[in-house]
Design a protein around this motif. Structure first.
Motif, short mmCIF file in Angstrom:
data_model
loop_
_atom_site.label_atom_id
_atom_site.label_comp_id
_atom_site.label_asym_id
_atom_site.label_seq_id
_atom_site.Cartn_x
_atom_site.Cartn_y
_atom_site.Cartn_z
N GLY A 227 -50.10 -29.96 -2.56
CA GLY A 227 -49.71 -31.19 -2.47
C GLY A 227 -50.72 -32.30 -2.60
N CYS A 228 -50.30 -33.75 -2.70
CA CYS A 228 -51.52 -34.59 -2.98
C CYS A 228 -50.85 -35.95 -2.72
CB CYS A 228 -52.07 -34.52 -4.51
SG CYS A 228 -53.31 -35.79 -4.79
N LEU A 229 -51.58 -36.46 -1.89
CA LEU A 229 -51.11 -38.05 -1.49
C LEU A 229 -52.33 -39.01 -2.19
CD1 LEU A 229 -49.39 -40.25 -0.21
CD2 LEU A 229 -50.56 -39.87 1.97
N ILE A 260 -49.56 -44.04 -3.02
CA ILE A 260 -49.40 -45.40 -2.38
C ILE A 260 -50.48 -46.48 -3.23
CG2 ILE A 260 -49.78 -46.55 -0.08
CD1 ILE A 260 -49.69 -44.13 1.35
N GLY A 261 -49.67 -47.42 -3.81
CA GLY A 261 -50.77 -48.20 -4.91
C GLY A 261 -49.74 -48.42 -5.73
N ALA A 262 -50.21 -49.17 -6.91
CA ALA A 262 -49.51 -49.98 -8.04
C ALA A 262 -49.22 -48.82 -8.91
CB ALA A 262 -50.58 -50.79 -8.95
N LYS A 263 -47.83 -49.05 -9.11
CA LYS A 263 -47.44 -47.98 -10.24
C LYS A 263 -48.16 -47.79 -11.57
CE LYS A 263 -42.99 -46.81 -12.51
NZ LYS A 263 -41.35 -47.32 -12.75
N LEU A 273 -44.27 -44.49 -3.32
CA LEU A 273 -44.16 -44.95 -1.75
C LEU A 273 -44.39 -46.46 -1.84
CD1 LEU A 273 -46.06 -42.08 -0.01
CD2 LEU A 273 -43.72 -41.98 -0.97
N GLY A 274 -44.89 -47.13 -2.49
CA GLY A 274 -45.02 -48.40 -2.50
C GLY A 274 -46.60 -49.07 -2.50
N GLN A 275 -46.88 -50.30 -2.32
CA GLN A 275 -48.03 -50.96 -2.68
C GLN A 275 -48.91 -51.16 -1.17
OE1 GLN A 275 -48.67 -53.67 -6.07
NE2 GLN A 275 -47.02 -52.89 -6.95
N ASP A 276 -47.91 -51.26 -0.19
CA ASP A 276 -48.39 -51.87 1.10
C ASP A 276 -49.30 -50.94 1.66
OD1 ASP A 276 -49.00 -53.24 3.26
OD2 ASP A 276 -47.07 -53.95 3.51
N PRO A 277 -50.63 -51.15 2.05
CA PRO A 277 -51.41 -50.22 2.70
C PRO A 277 -50.90 -49.81 4.15
CG PRO A 277 -52.61 -52.07 1.73
CD PRO A 277 -51.05 -52.30 1.67
#
Length: 541
Positions: A227-229, A260-263, A273-277
């Motif tokens: 798995g990777c995030l 988690i970051g820009a598409k 998952l979105g761009q908000d930290p």
């Protein structure tokens, strides 16, 4: 890539590479039987960052290197086994040169790092070593830069370093500088009691023990993960070969992959998952749906990009990610999946010798602000070309580098140095592996090696440099930092220690690389990469 398709034997190696390794599915076949042809999609070209590898794969010369074609015979070339500095992976390469000119770059096999591949930026940057080079010392007279002698240049550097107080002097090292050069500069600054120096041109807030800012699972360790995030990173731009390894792992149906970051187009499917930290905080508290997927993994990886670690809250955000790593199996017995991905070849090495501000010292942002406010009277730029410097009328800028790029444009004194291919040097890659870059050609004009220039300035300042040769310098480094000896066995990193969680309110991600083809002074001078960039810009517009 130059094509001679009359030679093609339809082995489909290039087709399989396009789908299995680069993941772009750009090359395919049309027709059947005797009418079969290998081609790209209609009105399309090969755009992958790894596309040049099909040149090496083709067994019959149907696909060849267009820039290198008919420029030299193989037996005329001097072959030098060295490493790449276009990104922080430290890919193993071979530089072929003829006389004083680099003619081509080819990959070398290293299963732990780049396997048998290299990026297109690595393969085609070589012509940039011949353009916009600084081959003589220059000083600013009025508004113009005029040629001067080495004696005069060293004397000017000396006068501007001794005429100011230590707190009025600062230094910033660049992204292509070997460890020896950064170490030499640090010793010089220590000798005149300067505390304002930094290697983090992009404003990253990484600091502390090495396990907090290295790729701890190792590059080859990606093959063991389930798995990777990805957090605040675009590995396709920042490390295309590393992205290729993730692509191959992602084909496993049970592989969990989130961003988690820009598409962006990473060549594989992932859950955005979105761009908000703050999403990291949500996962830590079990309030995000991705938590259930992470619980299914036994060896997940977390990859944090430099774009996630800039800004005033960068260090606090890193602490939060470490806390998350301990909660969801990223760090467990026998596995350390906490990874920070670097984009600069020299960053990890400079961090390993603590080329970051001392207590009461200024970081990169504070140094630049100090220059503009007149608090910093002299700044030494060691190959630092990614800074936005302007209106520095009250600050004397000493630039040591090899290309007439951003750093040289703002300089009052220019000291011409050797490029990475023109001097021996040590580099630590993003996983903490130290490798040696070997000189393939000699410096141009009157340029000198980085460490030698700094030694001359040290002697002018009556400082004891403790070394007169490059070998002596290396022995001194190995004695002080034994882990930097490339002949020692590669050691896995420890687990990062937890710290108290702090608020990350207001923290935002930035883009670590805005233009993949123009990431340093060498690539910006390359005609090959300029043409590639022009095509990319035309396509996007």
């Amino acid at each position: 890539i130059k094509t001679e398709m009359t030679r093609c034997i339809h082995c489909t190696r290039c087709v399989r590479f396009s789908s299995e390794i680069s993941g772009n599915h750009e090359i395919g076949s049309i027709g059947r039987g005797n009418d079969m042809e290998i081609t790209t999609y209609l009105n399309s070209s090969v755009e992958s960052e790894l596309s040049g590898n099909v040149i090496d794969l083709c067994p019959v010369g149907a696909l060849t290197s267009k820039p290198y074609a008919f420029s030299a015979r193989p037996w005329e070339l001097k072959k030098t086994e060295t490493i790449d500095v276009m990104d922080a992976l430290g890919s193993n390469i071979r530089i072929d040169s003829k006389g004083l000119k680099v003619m081509r770059v080819l990959p070398r096999l290293n299963e732990e790092i780049n396997e048998e591949w290299i990026t297109d930026k690595t393969r085609f940057f070589w012509d940039g070593l011949s353009f916009q080079r600084i081959d003589k010392p220059y000083k600013r007279v009025g508004k113009k830069l005029v040629k001067t002698t080495w004696e005069d240049a060293i004397d000017l550097a000396k006068k501007n370093l001794i005429s100011n107080k230590p707190e009025e002097i600062a230094a910033i090292s660049g992204d292509l500088v070997p460890i020896e050069s950064v170490y030499s500069l640090k010793k010089l600054l220590k000798g005149i009691k300067v505390k304002n120096y930094d290697c983090r041109q992009d404003g990253s807030k990484i600091s502390g023990p090495r396990e907090r800012w290295l790729f701890n699972s190792t590059i080859s360790g990606i093959d063991e993960s389930d798995g990777c995030l990805l957090i605040g990173t675009n590995p396709r731009k920042e490390a295309p070969l590393l992205n290729s390894r993730i692509l191959r792992q992602s084909r496993n149906i049970s592989y969990q992959l989130g961003l988690i970051g820009a598409k962006c187009d990473l060549t594989y499917d992932y859950e955005l998952l979105g761009q908000d930290p703050k999403i990291v905080q949500e996962i830590l508290e079990g309030k995000n749906s991705f938590c259930d997927k992470l619980k299914l993994t036994k060896k997940p990886m977390m990859i944090i990009g430099q774009g996630a670690l800039t800004g005033d809250k960068g260090s606090e955000f890193l602490d939060l990610c470490i806390e998350l790593a301990y909660k969801f199996n990223f760090i467990n017995n026998g596995w350390n999946g906490f990874n920070v991905l670097h984009t600069a070849a020299s960053r990890a090495g400079a961090m390993s010798i603590d080329f970051i501000p001392e207590e009461e010292g200024k970081n990169t942002e504070e140094i630049i602000d100090g220059c503009k406010a007149g608090l910093i009277k002299t700044i030494f730029l060691l190959g630092a070309d990614e800074l936005h410097l302007s209106d520095l009328d009250n600050c004397y800028v000493i630039y040591q580098g090899h290309h007439g790029d951003k750093g040289a444009n703002n300089a009052d004194l220019i000291l011409p140095s050797a490029a990475f291919s023109e001097q021996n040097g040590l580099y630590m890659n993003t996983e903490g592996r130290v490798q040696e870059s070997v000189r393939s050609v000699f410096p141009v004009g009157e340029a000198k090696e980085d460490w030698e220039i700094i030694r001359l300035i040290s002697e002018a300042l009556n400082l004891n440099s403790d070394f007169q040769t490059h070998e002596g310098l290396r022995k001194k480094i190995y004695k002080e930092y034994p882990n930097l000896d490339p002949f020692n066995d590669f050691q896995r990193n420890n687990r990062p220690k937890r710290k108290d969680k702090n608020d990350i309110k207001g923290h935002k991600f930035s883009e670590a690389i805005t233009n993949y083809w123009f990431t340093n002074s060498i690539t910006r001078a390359s005609v090959n990469l300029s043409e590639r960039n022009n095509y990319t810009q035309k396509r996007d517009n």
